[in-house]
Design a protein around this motif. Structure first.
Motif, PDB file in Angstrom:
ATOM      1  N   PHE A 120     -41.570  13.382 -54.662  1.00 40.50           N
ATOM      2  CA  PHE A 120     -42.032  13.277 -53.278  1.00 40.50           C
ATOM      3  C   PHE A 120     -43.487  12.807 -53.238  1.00 40.50           C
ATOM      4  O   PHE A 120     -44.395  13.582 -52.944  1.00 40.50           O
ATOM      5  CB  PHE A 120     -41.844  14.620 -52.571  1.00 40.50           C
ATOM      6  CG  PHE A 120     -40.397  15.025 -52.438  1.00 40.50           C
ATOM      7  CD1 PHE A 120     -39.659  14.690 -51.310  1.00 40.50           C
ATOM      8  CD2 PHE A 120     -39.757  15.717 -53.453  1.00 40.50           C
ATOM      9  CE1 PHE A 120     -38.330  15.043 -51.193  1.00 40.50           C
ATOM     10  CE2 PHE A 120     -38.416  16.072 -53.353  1.00 40.50           C
ATOM     11  CZ  PHE A 120     -37.707  15.732 -52.224  1.00 40.50           C
ATOM     12  N   TYR A 121     -43.704  11.541 -53.553  1.00 29.88           N
ATOM     13  CA  TYR A 121     -45.058  11.002 -53.716  1.00 29.88           C
ATOM     14  C   TYR A 121     -45.497  10.104 -52.569  1.00 29.88           C
ATOM     15  O   TYR A 121     -46.554   9.495 -52.641  1.00 29.88           O
ATOM     16  CB  TYR A 121     -45.180  10.256 -55.064  1.00 29.88           C
ATOM     17  CG  TYR A 121     -44.095   9.235 -55.327  1.00 29.88           C
ATOM     18  CD1 TYR A 121     -44.168   7.951 -54.806  1.00 29.88           C
ATOM     19  CD2 TYR A 121     -42.978   9.576 -56.083  1.00 29.88           C
ATOM     20  CE1 TYR A 121     -43.174   7.023 -55.050  1.00 29.88           C
ATOM     21  CE2 TYR A 121     -41.971   8.660 -56.324  1.00 29.88           C
ATOM     22  CZ  TYR A 121     -42.072   7.384 -55.808  1.00 29.88           C
ATOM     23  OH  TYR A 121     -41.078   6.471 -56.017  1.00 29.88           O
ATOM     24  N   ARG A 122     -44.668  10.012 -51.523  1.00 33.08           N
ATOM     25  CA  ARG A 122     -45.056   9.196 -50.366  1.00 33.08           C
ATOM     26  C   ARG A 122     -44.899   9.989 -49.081  1.00 33.08           C
ATOM     27  O   ARG A 122     -43.905  10.696 -48.889  1.00 33.08           O
ATOM     28  CB  ARG A 122     -44.212   7.923 -50.302  1.00 33.08           C
ATOM     29  CG  ARG A 122     -44.619   6.879 -51.334  1.00 33.08           C
ATOM     30  CD  ARG A 122     -43.633   5.742 -51.394  1.00 33.08           C
ATOM     31  NE  ARG A 122     -42.310   6.228 -51.759  1.00 33.08           N
ATOM     32  CZ  ARG A 122     -41.235   5.455 -51.904  1.00 33.08           C
ATOM     33  NH1 ARG A 122     -41.328   4.155 -51.674  1.00 33.08           N
ATOM     34  NH2 ARG A 122     -40.089   5.977 -52.256  1.00 33.08           N
ATOM     35  N   SER A 123     -45.861   9.813 -48.210  1.00 34.33           N
ATOM     36  CA  SER A 123     -45.930  10.560 -46.960  1.00 34.33           C
ATOM     37  C   SER A 123     -45.502   9.652 -45.798  1.00 34.33           C
ATOM     38  O   SER A 123     -45.868   8.481 -45.754  1.00 34.33           O
ATOM     39  CB  SER A 123     -47.382  11.031 -46.794  1.00 34.33           C
ATOM     40  OG  SER A 123     -47.506  11.850 -45.679  1.00 34.33           O
ATOM     41  N   VAL A 124     -44.701  10.217 -44.900  1.00 32.33           N
ATOM     42  CA  VAL A 124     -44.178   9.475 -43.751  1.00 32.33           C
ATOM     43  C   VAL A 124     -45.040   9.777 -42.519  1.00 32.33           C
ATOM     44  O   VAL A 124     -45.090  10.928 -42.076  1.00 32.33           O
ATOM     45  CB  VAL A 124     -42.722   9.895 -43.437  1.00 32.33           C
ATOM     46  CG1 VAL A 124     -42.161   9.097 -42.263  1.00 32.33           C
ATOM     47  CG2 VAL A 124     -41.833   9.779 -44.670  1.00 32.33           C
ATOM     48  N   ARG A 133     -46.993   2.532 -42.036  1.00 29.47           N
ATOM     49  CA  ARG A 133     -46.455   2.414 -43.387  1.00 29.47           C
ATOM     50  C   ARG A 133     -46.518   3.749 -44.125  1.00 29.47           C
ATOM     51  O   ARG A 133     -47.364   4.606 -43.817  1.00 29.47           O
ATOM     52  CB  ARG A 133     -47.264   1.373 -44.198  1.00 29.47           C
ATOM     53  CG  ARG A 133     -47.618   0.096 -43.487  1.00 29.47           C
ATOM     54  CD  ARG A 133     -46.437  -0.724 -43.055  1.00 29.47           C
ATOM     55  NE  ARG A 133     -45.667  -1.231 -44.195  1.00 29.47           N
ATOM     56  CZ  ARG A 133     -44.523  -1.916 -44.056  1.00 29.47           C
ATOM     57  NH1 ARG A 133     -44.014  -2.133 -42.851  1.00 29.47           N
ATOM     58  NH2 ARG A 133     -43.887  -2.354 -45.103  1.00 29.47           N
ATOM     59  N   LEU A 134     -45.666   3.909 -45.113  1.00 29.90           N
ATOM     60  CA  LEU A 134     -45.722   5.092 -45.977  1.00 29.90           C
ATOM     61  C   LEU A 134     -47.071   5.133 -46.679  1.00 29.90           C
ATOM     62  O   LEU A 134     -47.625   4.087 -47.028  1.00 29.90           O
ATOM     63  CB  LEU A 134     -44.616   5.028 -47.034  1.00 29.90           C
ATOM     64  CG  LEU A 134     -43.169   5.128 -46.545  1.00 29.90           C
ATOM     65  CD1 LEU A 134     -42.217   4.911 -47.721  1.00 29.90           C
ATOM     66  CD2 LEU A 134     -42.905   6.453 -45.866  1.00 29.90           C
ATOM     67  N   MET A 136     -49.130   6.545 -50.013  1.00 30.10           N
ATOM     68  CA  MET A 136     -48.965   7.077 -51.360  1.00 30.10           C
ATOM     69  C   MET A 136     -49.831   8.314 -51.495  1.00 30.10           C
ATOM     70  O   MET A 136     -51.009   8.306 -51.142  1.00 30.10           O
ATOM     71  CB  MET A 136     -49.384   6.004 -52.369  1.00 30.10           C
ATOM     72  CG  MET A 136     -48.812   6.155 -53.760  1.00 30.10           C
ATOM     73  SD  MET A 136     -47.009   5.981 -53.872  1.00 30.10           S
ATOM     74  CE  MET A 136     -46.800   4.185 -53.870  1.00 30.10           C
ATOM     75  N   GLU A 137     -49.237   9.397 -52.000  1.00 26.93           N
ATOM     76  CA  GLU A 137     -49.994  10.622 -52.220  1.00 26.93           C
ATOM     77  C   GLU A 137     -50.986  10.440 -53.360  1.00 26.93           C
ATOM     78  O   GLU A 137     -50.753   9.637 -54.275  1.00 26.93           O
ATOM     79  CB  GLU A 137     -49.037  11.773 -52.606  1.00 26.93           C
ATOM     80  CG  GLU A 137     -48.133  12.202 -51.485  1.00 26.93           C
ATOM     81  CD  GLU A 137     -48.844  13.121 -50.521  1.00 26.93           C
ATOM     82  OE1 GLU A 137     -49.096  14.256 -50.873  1.00 26.93           O
ATOM     83  OE2 GLU A 137     -49.139  12.674 -49.387  1.00 26.93           O
TER      84      GLU A 137
ATOM     85  N   ASP B  20     -44.041   0.581 -49.346  1.00 27.66           N
ATOM     86  CA  ASP B  20     -44.569   1.416 -48.268  1.00 27.66           C
ATOM     87  C   ASP B  20     -43.750   1.290 -46.985  1.00 27.66           C
ATOM     88  O   ASP B  20     -44.226   1.632 -45.901  1.00 27.66           O
ATOM     89  CB  ASP B  20     -46.049   1.106 -48.023  1.00 27.66           C
ATOM     90  CG  ASP B  20     -46.293  -0.311 -47.531  1.00 27.66           C
ATOM     91  OD1 ASP B  20     -45.319  -1.076 -47.376  1.00 27.66           O
ATOM     92  OD2 ASP B  20     -47.467  -0.654 -47.290  1.00 27.66           O
ATOM     93  N   ILE B  90     -44.699  15.084 -43.804  1.00 29.66           N
ATOM     94  CA  ILE B  90     -43.324  14.707 -44.167  1.00 29.66           C
ATOM     95  C   ILE B  90     -43.441  13.812 -45.402  1.00 29.66           C
ATOM     96  O   ILE B  90     -44.167  12.815 -45.372  1.00 29.66           O
ATOM     97  CB  ILE B  90     -42.637  13.886 -43.053  1.00 29.66           C
ATOM     98  CG1 ILE B  90     -42.665  14.632 -41.717  1.00 29.66           C
ATOM     99  CG2 ILE B  90     -41.207  13.511 -43.450  1.00 29.66           C
ATOM    100  CD1 ILE B  90     -42.181  13.774 -40.523  1.00 29.66           C
TER     101      ILE B  90
END
Lengths: 139, 139
Positions: A120-124, A133-134, A136-137, B20, B90
């Protein structure tokens, strides 16, 4: 040895939710969702499904096993990468149709097949940022 | 407003995993599994499914919505109990077929319908304790 054919079924709601009998409720495909968090940090590492055999092997060995839907086979996490998951605790939810595993990752410590610690390395973005856009954590 | 009909689909594995663009991958039943943890403590509170509409509303409002498979309806968590979930973050996983929501529980603070903070209040014995009774968590 845990007999994967012998997990009991409980139909009484109170017994299922408040009792001390483990009666995992597999879905129509024979699968049970399993959340894995890092025992040390609490971070959610991955999400996968177990069939009865994967659950029985996890319970017996303390090593997390799953059912790979894409490959159609039982899978001991880390069997090729070396990043095995040593189970510290297994919790079932109220209606026993989901599991939460707290685990320690062996090997290089990455749980995701991309090499990252967590899948779970991308935040929405949401709310006022909905549709962006997503992100990146940092981890 | 997020249009639930317009979540994109990405077939290229690298774009799906490293890009992304948010392209949530719903299963054959139109559902996406969602893990909810307490933003403050990291504890896993609940596990449920979202359909496209539930996801769109969650993104727009910052309040967690799910699809109830048992009741066959869209469900804003806490709409009857008052224990709503305010979304803090999220995250999507590598192949975008699961979500992790960090949230704050409003109201009395219980996320489980049994009144407990978390749905995961029983521990499944494993390893040398395999086959023993479920143990109630102290929390």
């Amino acid at each position: 040895m845990t007999d994967a054919k012998k997990f009991p079924t409980i139909n009484d709601k109170t017994a299922l939710e408040e009792g001390d009998t483990f009666a995992p409720s597999f879905d129509a495909h024979g699968l049970l969702p399993a959340i894995v968090t890092a025992a040390e940090t609490g971070e959610v590492l991955m999400f996968a499904y177990m069939n009865k055999e994967a659950l029985a092997r996890t319970i017996d060995t303390g090593q997390a096993h799953f059912w790979s839907r894409s490959r159609g086979k039982l899978w001991r996490k880390g069997e090729t990468s070396g990043n095995t998951l040593r189970v510290i605790e297994i919790c079932t939810d109220c209606d026993q149709d989901a599991l939460w595993l707290k685990a320690e990752v062996a090997g290089a410590g990455g749980c995701c097949h991309t090499g990252r610690v967590s899948c779970f390395y991308r935040s929405v973005p949401f709310g006022e940022y909905a549709g962006k856009r997503l992100m990146m954590e940092a981890t």
